[in-house]
Design a protein around this motif. Structure first.
Motif, PDB file in Angstrom:
ATOM      1  N   THR A 131      81.892 -28.973  -0.531  1.00  0.00           N
ATOM      2  CA  THR A 131      81.373 -27.687  -0.068  1.00  0.00           C
ATOM      3  C   THR A 131      81.336 -26.691  -1.226  1.00  0.00           C
ATOM      4  N   LYS A 132      81.737 -27.151  -2.403  1.00  0.00           N
ATOM      5  CA  LYS A 132      81.811 -26.268  -3.570  1.00  0.00           C
ATOM      6  C   LYS A 132      80.664 -26.556  -4.524  1.00  0.00           C
ATOM      7  N   LEU A 133      79.947 -25.493  -4.901  1.00  0.00           N
ATOM      8  CA  LEU A 133      78.822 -25.613  -5.816  1.00  0.00           C
ATOM      9  C   LEU A 133      79.176 -25.021  -7.170  1.00  0.00           C
ATOM     10  N   PHE A 134      78.639 -25.655  -8.213  1.00  0.00           N
ATOM     11  CA  PHE A 134      78.779 -25.168  -9.583  1.00  0.00           C
ATOM     12  C   PHE A 134      77.478 -24.479  -9.963  1.00  0.00           C
ATOM     13  N   LEU A 135      77.560 -23.281 -10.505  1.00  0.00           N
ATOM     14  CA  LEU A 135      76.390 -22.503 -10.883  1.00  0.00           C
ATOM     15  C   LEU A 135      76.400 -22.309 -12.394  1.00  0.00           C
ATOM     16  N   ALA A 136      75.281 -22.612 -13.037  1.00  0.00           N
ATOM     17  CA  ALA A 136      75.175 -22.459 -14.489  1.00  0.00           C
ATOM     18  C   ALA A 136      73.942 -21.633 -14.814  1.00  0.00           C
ATOM     19  N   GLY A 137      73.928 -21.082 -16.013  1.00  0.00           N
ATOM     20  CA  GLY A 137      72.798 -20.285 -16.452  1.00  0.00           C
ATOM     21  C   GLY A 137      72.802 -18.874 -15.913  1.00  0.00           C
ATOM     22  N   LEU A 138      73.960 -18.399 -15.477  1.00  0.00           N
ATOM     23  CA  LEU A 138      74.048 -17.051 -14.924  1.00  0.00           C
ATOM     24  C   LEU A 138      73.901 -16.009 -16.034  1.00  0.00           C
ATOM     25  N   SER A 139      73.291 -14.885 -15.692  1.00  0.00           N
ATOM     26  CA  SER A 139      73.229 -13.740 -16.590  1.00  0.00           C
ATOM     27  C   SER A 139      74.646 -13.208 -16.783  1.00  0.00           C
ATOM     28  N   HIS A 140      74.896 -12.625 -17.922  1.00  0.00           N
ATOM     29  CA  HIS A 140      76.211 -12.026 -18.151  1.00  0.00           C
ATOM     30  C   HIS A 140      76.430 -10.804 -17.256  1.00  0.00           C
ATOM     31  N   ASN A 141      75.360 -10.315 -16.631  1.00  0.00           N
ATOM     32  CA  ASN A 141      75.459  -9.182 -15.706  1.00  0.00           C
ATOM     33  C   ASN A 141      75.675  -9.617 -14.257  1.00  0.00           C
TER      34      ASN A 141
END
Length: 113
Positions: free
Chosen positions: A34-44
């Motif tokens: 149920t846990k997702l990994f998120l990449a490529g996020l803005s530093h904001n």
């Protein structure tokens, strides 16, 4: 009652259906979290932005943006945990590749460990 039998080191007999071990591991990995990994996020991008982006797919248990301990700035990745596998799967399918805060994010299943 036996549900599964190991045929050899790479094949598992599961209720009369042969399943290669790598197929089984892919099924478990992709459908047991149920846990997702998120990449490529803005530093904001912060946790409020992620919660607002992902909440349409189901009840969220936890949102975490990983930040540098010294500067407090986002490292560009984070996690979202849902209360159900269905919600996580839906969010992954719909939001992978979507633009959030000006950046195209990547959404995948988080690995344990």
């Amino acid at each position: 009652m036996r549900i599964a039998t190991i045929v050899n080191s790479k094949t598992l007999l599961f209720q009369n259906s042969a399943l290669h071990l790598h197929q089984l591991l892919l099924c478990v990995r992709h459908h047991s979290t149920t846990k997702l990994f998120l990449a490529g996020l803005s530093h904001n991008t912060n946790e409020t932005v992620l919660r607002d982006t992902f909440k349409q797919h189901g009840q969220i248990i936890e949102v975490k943006v990983i930040c540098d301990h010294k500067t407090g700035e986002s490292k560009g990745y984070g996690f979202v945990r849902f209360n159900s596998e269905i919600a996580a799967t839906s969010a992954r399918k719909e939001l992978h590749g979507r633009i959030v805060d000006g950046r195209r994010i990547r959404v995948g299943y988080a690995h344990k460990g």
